[in-house]
Scaffold this motif. Structure first.
Motif, PDB file in Angstrom:
ATOM      1  N   LYS A   1       1.980  -2.940  -7.547  1.00 56.76           N
ATOM      2  CA  LYS A   1       1.123  -4.049  -7.987  1.00 56.76           C
ATOM      3  C   LYS A   1      -0.049  -3.518  -8.814  1.00 56.76           C
ATOM      4  O   LYS A   1      -0.440  -4.115  -9.815  1.00 56.76           O
TER       5      LYS A   1
ATOM      6  N   GLU B   1      12.756  -4.222  -7.607  1.00 59.01           N
ATOM      7  CA  GLU B   1      12.834  -3.945  -6.175  1.00 59.01           C
ATOM      8  C   GLU B   1      14.299  -4.073  -5.793  1.00 59.01           C
ATOM      9  O   GLU B   1      14.910  -5.125  -5.995  1.00 59.01           O
TER      10      GLU B   1
ATOM     11  N   GLY C   1       1.226  -0.779   5.702  1.00 61.65           N
ATOM     12  CA  GLY C   1       0.846  -2.056   5.119  1.00 61.65           C
ATOM     13  C   GLY C   1      -0.662  -2.195   5.037  1.00 61.65           C
ATOM     14  O   GLY C   1      -1.221  -2.474   3.965  1.00 61.65           O
TER      15      GLY C   1
ATOM     16  N   THR D   1      -3.986   7.498   0.975  1.00 63.28           N
ATOM     17  CA  THR D   1      -4.930   6.440   0.628  1.00 63.28           C
ATOM     18  C   THR D   1      -6.323   7.014   0.477  1.00 63.28           C
ATOM     19  O   THR D   1      -6.744   7.762   1.349  1.00 63.28           O
TER      20      THR D   1
ATOM     21  N   GLN E   1       6.996   0.074   1.781  1.00 59.43           N
ATOM     22  CA  GLN E   1       5.679  -0.531   1.591  1.00 59.43           C
ATOM     23  C   GLN E   1       4.738   0.301   0.716  1.00 59.43           C
ATOM     24  O   GLN E   1       4.065  -0.257  -0.147  1.00 59.43           O
TER      25      GLN E   1
ATOM     26  N   ARG F   1      -0.737  -3.977 -12.868  1.00 58.96           N
ATOM     27  CA  ARG F   1      -1.987  -4.581 -13.334  1.00 58.96           C
ATOM     28  C   ARG F   1      -2.718  -3.649 -14.303  1.00 58.96           C
ATOM     29  O   ARG F   1      -3.135  -4.055 -15.381  1.00 58.96           O
TER      30      ARG F   1
ATOM     31  N   PHE G   1      11.536  -2.733   1.108  1.00 60.62           N
ATOM     32  CA  PHE G   1      10.908  -2.381   2.384  1.00 60.62           C
ATOM     33  C   PHE G   1      10.136  -1.062   2.339  1.00 60.62           C
ATOM     34  O   PHE G   1       9.657  -0.594   3.371  1.00 60.62           O
TER      35      PHE G   1
ATOM     36  N   GLU H   1      -6.763  -0.750  -0.068  1.00 66.25           N
ATOM     37  CA  GLU H   1      -7.146  -0.256  -1.402  1.00 66.25           C
ATOM     38  C   GLU H   1      -7.488  -1.417  -2.346  1.00 66.25           C
ATOM     39  O   GLU H   1      -8.375  -1.288  -3.179  1.00 66.25           O
ATOM     40  N   SER H   2      -6.767  -2.536  -2.193  1.00 65.60           N
ATOM     41  CA  SER H   2      -7.088  -3.718  -3.005  1.00 65.60           C
ATOM     42  C   SER H   2      -8.176  -4.557  -2.334  1.00 65.60           C
ATOM     43  O   SER H   2      -9.012  -5.156  -3.010  1.00 65.60           O
TER      44      SER H   2
ATOM     45  N   LYS I   1      -2.492   0.700   2.799  1.00 65.31           N
ATOM     46  CA  LYS I   1      -2.398   0.533   1.350  1.00 65.31           C
ATOM     47  C   LYS I   1      -3.060  -0.771   0.893  1.00 65.31           C
ATOM     48  O   LYS I   1      -3.590  -0.837  -0.215  1.00 65.31           O
ATOM     49  N   ALA I   2      -3.025  -1.801   1.749  1.00 65.20           N
ATOM     50  CA  ALA I   2      -3.628  -3.079   1.375  1.00 65.20           C
ATOM     51  C   ALA I   2      -5.145  -2.949   1.249  1.00 65.20           C
ATOM     52  O   ALA I   2      -5.765  -3.598   0.400  1.00 65.20           O
TER      53      ALA I   2
ATOM     54  N   ASP J   1       5.672   4.920   7.371  1.00 61.12           N
ATOM     55  CA  ASP J   1       5.972   4.400   8.709  1.00 61.12           C
ATOM     56  C   ASP J   1       7.469   4.442   8.990  1.00 61.12           C
ATOM     57  O   ASP J   1       7.898   4.762  10.094  1.00 61.12           O
TER      58      ASP J   1
ATOM     59  N   GLU K   1      -0.297 -12.806  -2.554  1.00 57.74           N
ATOM     60  CA  GLU K   1       0.829 -12.089  -3.154  1.00 57.74           C
ATOM     61  C   GLU K   1       0.569 -11.622  -4.585  1.00 57.74           C
ATOM     62  O   GLU K   1       1.408 -10.941  -5.164  1.00 57.74           O
ATOM     63  N   LYS K   2      -0.600 -11.964  -5.107  1.00 56.36           N
ATOM     64  CA  LYS K   2      -0.987 -11.343  -6.382  1.00 56.36           C
ATOM     65  C   LYS K   2      -1.376  -9.876  -6.146  1.00 56.36           C
ATOM     66  O   LYS K   2      -1.349  -9.066  -7.057  1.00 56.36           O
ATOM     67  N   TYR K   3      -1.777  -9.576  -4.925  1.00 56.23           N
ATOM     68  CA  TYR K   3      -2.190  -8.212  -4.584  1.00 56.23           C
ATOM     69  C   TYR K   3      -1.166  -7.489  -3.720  1.00 56.23           C
ATOM     70  O   TYR K   3      -1.130  -6.272  -3.683  1.00 56.23           O
ATOM     71  N   LEU K   4      -0.396  -8.257  -2.993  1.00 56.09           N
ATOM     72  CA  LEU K   4       0.493  -7.664  -1.990  1.00 56.09           C
ATOM     73  C   LEU K   4       1.947  -7.979  -2.297  1.00 56.09           C
ATOM     74  O   LEU K   4       2.247  -9.073  -2.778  1.00 56.09           O
ATOM     75  N   PRO K   5       2.853  -7.045  -1.975  1.00 55.56           N
ATOM     76  CA  PRO K   5       4.269  -7.365  -2.136  1.00 55.56           C
ATOM     77  C   PRO K   5       4.658  -8.504  -1.185  1.00 55.56           C
ATOM     78  O   PRO K   5       4.052  -8.663  -0.120  1.00 55.56           O
ATOM     79  N   ARG K   6       5.654  -9.242  -1.594  1.00 58.87           N
ATOM     80  CA  ARG K   6       6.179 -10.312  -0.763  1.00 58.87           C
ATOM     81  C   ARG K   6       6.517  -9.783   0.639  1.00 58.87           C
ATOM     82  O   ARG K   6       6.221 -10.411   1.650  1.00 58.87           O
ATOM     83  N   ASN K   7       7.081  -8.589   0.691  1.00 60.23           N
ATOM     84  CA  ASN K   7       7.483  -7.988   1.964  1.00 60.23           C
ATOM     85  C   ASN K   7       6.312  -7.353   2.707  1.00 60.23           C
ATOM     86  O   ASN K   7       6.371  -6.190   3.091  1.00 60.23           O
ATOM     87  N   THR K   8       5.254  -8.108   2.874  1.00 61.81           N
ATOM     88  CA  THR K   8       4.094  -7.639   3.631  1.00 61.81           C
ATOM     89  C   THR K   8       3.951  -8.558   4.829  1.00 61.81           C
ATOM     90  O   THR K   8       4.223  -9.757   4.716  1.00 61.81           O
ATOM     91  N   CYS K   9       3.522  -8.035   5.956  1.00 65.86           N
ATOM     92  CA  CYS K   9       3.463  -8.863   7.171  1.00 65.86           C
ATOM     93  C   CYS K   9       2.400  -9.953   7.045  1.00 65.86           C
ATOM     94  O   CYS K   9       1.431  -9.825   6.291  1.00 65.86           O
TER      95      CYS K   9
ATOM     96  N   GLN L   1       5.735  -0.128  -2.938  1.00 71.40           N
ATOM     97  CA  GLN L   1       5.630  -1.539  -3.320  1.00 71.40           C
ATOM     98  C   GLN L   1       4.165  -1.925  -3.488  1.00 71.40           C
ATOM     99  O   GLN L   1       3.800  -2.661  -4.408  1.00 71.40           O
ATOM    100  N   MET L   2       3.333  -1.449  -2.569  1.00 75.99           N
ATOM    101  CA  MET L   2       1.901  -1.768  -2.651  1.00 75.99           C
ATOM    102  C   MET L   2       1.327  -1.211  -3.950  1.00 75.99           C
ATOM    103  O   MET L   2       0.604  -1.899  -4.670  1.00 75.99           O
TER     104      MET L   2
END
Lengths: 425, 425
Positions: free
Chosen positions: A384, A401, B146, A347, A377, A388, A375, B152-153, B149-150, A145, B106-114, A380-381
Motif C-alpha cells: 500500500k 495478490e 498486522g 518495522t 501480511q 502510494r 495472506f 507504520e501508517s 506493520k499497520a 507470524d 482499506e485505503k491504508y490496510l490490505p483487505r486481508n487485515t483483521c 501486503q501492508m
C-alpha cells in the motif's frame, strides 16, 4: 536425466507422487523457459541444473554427506551461508513454489496461510522433496507470524528443525539479538559438523558467498540496458538456482553468462525489441517452480528488468566485509550485512521503499509490479505504501495478490496487459 | 446521558456519524445485555458505565487533562499500566470492536487485515472515538505482523503514536529487550507528564493495577460454581470495562459485585439452570461492542464460564510483586509479570495451551470455543494445536473464525447449537 529412483527411494520419497511432480515441473519448465526466443547460450547450464535439480544435485549432496560433510536446509535469506560454509557444510534453500499437498498441510495450518508456507508442509508431508530429506539440519527463523508459528508444528514433522530468532526493529537491542543468534548458530554449525570455525575458514566462507553475490550483481547491472539482453525469467532462474547449486560452480557459470551477455549488449542483441515496456518486480519471494507472474508479464509485451525480492536483489544486495582478526569480528561483519536486509517483517522498514525507487532508476523501469502472496501480511501492508509513494513520483504500480494456483492466471494476464498499456502510453 | 455534543465537537468528532454509532451500540447493548434475565444487581454499575462510555468517562478524562494529568491510549495488554499510573496519568484501552469505517481503513490496510486493526483505523478516520481524540499519547506495540506493520501508517494518521518493541521468544535476550523497552517507556511517561517515577509512585501504580486484577480474579473464581451465578456476557463486560474505567472505582465495583455473587451462590441462584452446558472461550480479544459470539453462545442453552483472552484471564492473570528498593527493581518485577503473558505472538508458546487446560478444569468447562478473528495468524495457528491437544484429552473444541460483520451470525448459531448438543450428549 539418469535413473535416480533408487536414490529417491533411499531418501524415503513417495516415488509415484514424486514422478508425477517431476513430470509437471518438467513440462512447466519446457513451456515457460525453453519456449523463450533468443536466449543467451550460457542459460544452457541453468537448464541443465534445473533438469537435474532432483537428480545430480541431490547425488552431489549425498556424496558430500558420505564424505562427512553436513547439509543445512534453509527457508530464509537471513540464515548466514557464510557460517555454514565455514564448517564445510552445504547450504540449500528449501522454499517450495508449487501447490502440492495443501490438503495435508491444512491439517496443521489455517486455510488463511500463504502458499509458501503451505508448500513447505505439503512437500514434506507428501514426501516429494529430496532436499528436505537430505538435510542434516533444517533452519527456521522468526520472520513473519505465518512462518514463526508454523515452525512450531513443522518441528514435530521434520524432527531436525533449528529455529533462529530475529529482531523486529533495527535498534541497538535488535542488532544485539541478531548477533547473539548468529553466535548460537555458529556453535550449532560447529556441533553438527564436528569442525571448529576459524578466522581462515570463515574468511573462506565469506569469500565464496561474496563472490556468488558479486556475480549476480554483475548480471543485474547488465539488465539496465535497452534492449534488455536477458529475460527476466532467465535472470529469476539464476536467482532461484543461487539457493541450490554448488556456490563456486554457480559463480563461475553466472560470470560466464555475463561475459556472453556483455558481448550481446555490444552487438545490440536483446530478448525483446528496444522500447519494450520494462517492469520491476517487487514483493514476496518466488521459489521454484513459481514462475506464473513473470511468465505472464513476459508474454504481455513487457520485460522484467529486476527483482526486488528475496529471490533477487533483496536477498543478494550488500557484501560481508572480508576483514577481521577474530571470528567474533567476522561475525560482526556478517551481522552488519544481514542487518541491512530490508525485509518487510521489520518495522519501520523505510529502506525497502528507497531500494525500490533506486532499482526503478538503475534498471530504467517504466513501472513496478508488486507481487504479494495472499495472506502475507508484511508485504501486503508495505504494498500500500509502495503504491502510494511511487505513484506520487509518477511511477505506475500494479498490485497483484495471488497464490500458487493457476486459476487466476487469466485475470492476472488481463490486468498486466492493461498495466503495460498504461505505462507505454 | 447528558448532552455531550459540545464536548464531542471540541474533540473534533464527526457528530452526525458519532450519533449514529452511539444509537447502534446503545441498541445492541439493550438487546444483548439488558434482555438477560436474573442478572446480579451489581451489574447496574457496569450498565451505567457503558451508557456513559462516550459521555461521563470522557468528561472525566478531559477534567483530568485540565488538571495537568495525561491520558495514554493503548491497544495491548503488554503496555504496563503501572508505569502510566506512576506518573499519575490515565490509561485507557483503544481497541474497537465494531465494523466501522472499513472502506476508509482499506485505503491504508490490505483487505486481508483483521477486524480489530481495521476498526482502529476506521474509528480514527471516521472521527468517532473520543478516547483516541482525548489521548495525549497513543501506544502501539510490535505484537503481530498486522498491528506491527499497520502502526507504520497509523503513526501518520494520529500524529502522537509511540511504538514499543516486543520480543518474539521468551529467551534471555527476549527478556532483556522487554526490559529495555519498559525502561524507555518509563522515560517517555516521565517526559509527557513532567513527573518523576519514584519507588513510592511506582509502588502505588503497582498496587492499583494489582487490586484491579485481584478483583477480576475473585469474580472469575466465583464462576466455577454450577449453576453459574453470573453470565459470561456480564463477566466479559467487566473484563472490557477494565480497560476504560477509573481503576480504583472499577475495583470497588467489581468487589461489590463479587459480594453479591457470593450471596447468590449461597442461595443457589444462577443465571442458567444447573447442568447447563459450560463453555470456555479462548482466543482473540473481544473489544466493546464485539459481543456477537458470546451472545450466540448464551442464547444456545450454554453459559460461558471463562475467557482465555486478552479481554479476560490472559490479560489479567499474575500480579506484579510489590516489593523493591529501587525503581529498576520494581521495573524488573513488572517485566517478570508481563513476560509471562502467553500471547500467541510468542514462539513457542506452550503455556497458553496449559492455561487453557487449567481453565477448563478450574471452571468445570464442558468444552472450549476457540474464537479466531479472520486473518489473525498467530491465534489461528495456535487454534489447530489447541483443538488437537484438547480433543486428545476428550475435551470438545469448536473453532470459530469470524470478523466484525453480522452476516455469519446464523451460521455460527447453527454450529454452536450442534456443539452444545455434542458436549451435553
Amino acid at each position: 536425466m539418469a535413473d535416480y529412483h533408487e536414490m529417491w527411494a533411499g531418501l524415503g520419497l513417495d516415488l509415484k507422487t514424486h514422478d508425477m511432480l517431476l513430470e509437471i515441473v518438467g513440462k512447466g519448465y519446457t513451456d515457460v523457459f525453453l519456449s523463450q526466443k533468443n536466449r543467451p547460450k550460457g542459460m544452457e547450464y541453468f537448464d541443465f541444473v534445473m533438469s537435474e535439480v532432483h537428480g545430480l544435485r541431490i547425488k552431489e549432496l549425498l556424496d558430500a554427506k558420505a564424505e562427512g560433510r553436513k547439509v543445512v536446509g534453509t527457508f530464509c535469506v537471513f540464515v548466514p551461508e557464510e557460517l555454514v560454509l565455514a564448517v564445510d557444510a552445504v547450504c540449500v534453500g528449501l522454499c517450495a513454489g508449487a501447490e502440492f499437498g495443501f490438503d495435508e498441510a491444512e491439517k496443521y495450518l489455517p486455510r488463511n496461510t500463504c502458499s509458501l508456507i503451505k508448500s513447505a508442509f505439503g512437500f514434506k508431508l507428501g514426501k516429494v522433496c529430496p532436499y528436505i530429506e537430505s538435510s542434516d539440519l533444517i533452519v527456521g527463523e522468526n520472520t513473519c507470524d505465518g512462518k514463526k508459528k508454523a515452525y512450531e508444528s513443522y518441528k514435530d514433522i521434520v524432527g531436525n528443525l533449528y529455529v533462529m530468532d530475529l529482531p523486529q526493529m533495527k535498534s541497538t537491542e535488535g542488532r544485539a539479538l541478531l548477533k547473539a543468534e548468529y553466535k548460537k548458530f555458529a556453535l550449532k554449525m560447529e556441533e553438527i559438523s564436528g569442525r571448529k570455525i576459524t578466522v581462515e575458514s570463515l574468511l573462506k566462507g565469506i569469500e565464496i558467498a561474496n563472490n556468488k553475490r558479486k556475480a549476480i550483481h554483475r548480471l543485474s547491472a547488465l539488465r539496465s540496458v535497452d534492449p534488455t539482453p536477458i529475460s527476466g525469467l532467465d535472470a529469476l532462474l539464476a536467482n532461484q538456482i543461487y539457493f541450490y547449486d554448488d556456490p563456486i560452480r554457480f559463480t563461475a557459470s553466472v560470470n560466464a553468462l555475463c561475459d556472453e551477455v556483455e558481448a550481446r549488449i555490444k552487438e545490440g542483441i536483446g530478448v525483446a525489441s528496444k522500447g519494450t515496456a520494462r517492469i520491476l518486480l517487487s514483493g514476496c519471494p518466488m521459489a521454484v517452480p513459481n514462475w506464473k507472474v513473470p511468465f505472464i508479464i513476459e508474454n504481455s509485451n513487457a520485460v522484467i528488468v529486476g527483482e526486488e525480492m528475496c529471490t533477487g536483489e533483496r536477498g543478494t544486495q550488500n557484501l560481508v566485509e572480508a576483514k577481521g582478526k577474530t571470528v567474533d569480528e567476522l561475525i560482526d561483519n556478517i551481522v552488519d550485512r544481514y542487518f541491512k536486509i530490508d525485509c518487510a517483517v521489520f518495522t519501520p522498514n523505510p529502506n525497502r521503499l528507497e531500494h525500490v525507487k533506486e532499482m526503478v532508476k538503475k534498471y530504467n523501469a517504466d513501472g513496478v509490479l508488486h507481487y504479494g502472496l495472499q495472506f502475507c501480511q508484511p508485504y501486503q501492508m508495505e504494498s500500500k505504501v509502495i503504491e502510494r509513494e511511487l505513484e506520487k513520483d509518477g511511477i505506475p504500480v500494479l498490485l497483484i495478490e495471488t497464490d500458487y494456483s493457476q486459476e487466476d492466471a487469466g485475470q492476472i494476464k488481463t490486468r498486466v496487459d492493461a498495466f503495460v498499456e498504461r505505462i507505454k502510453s
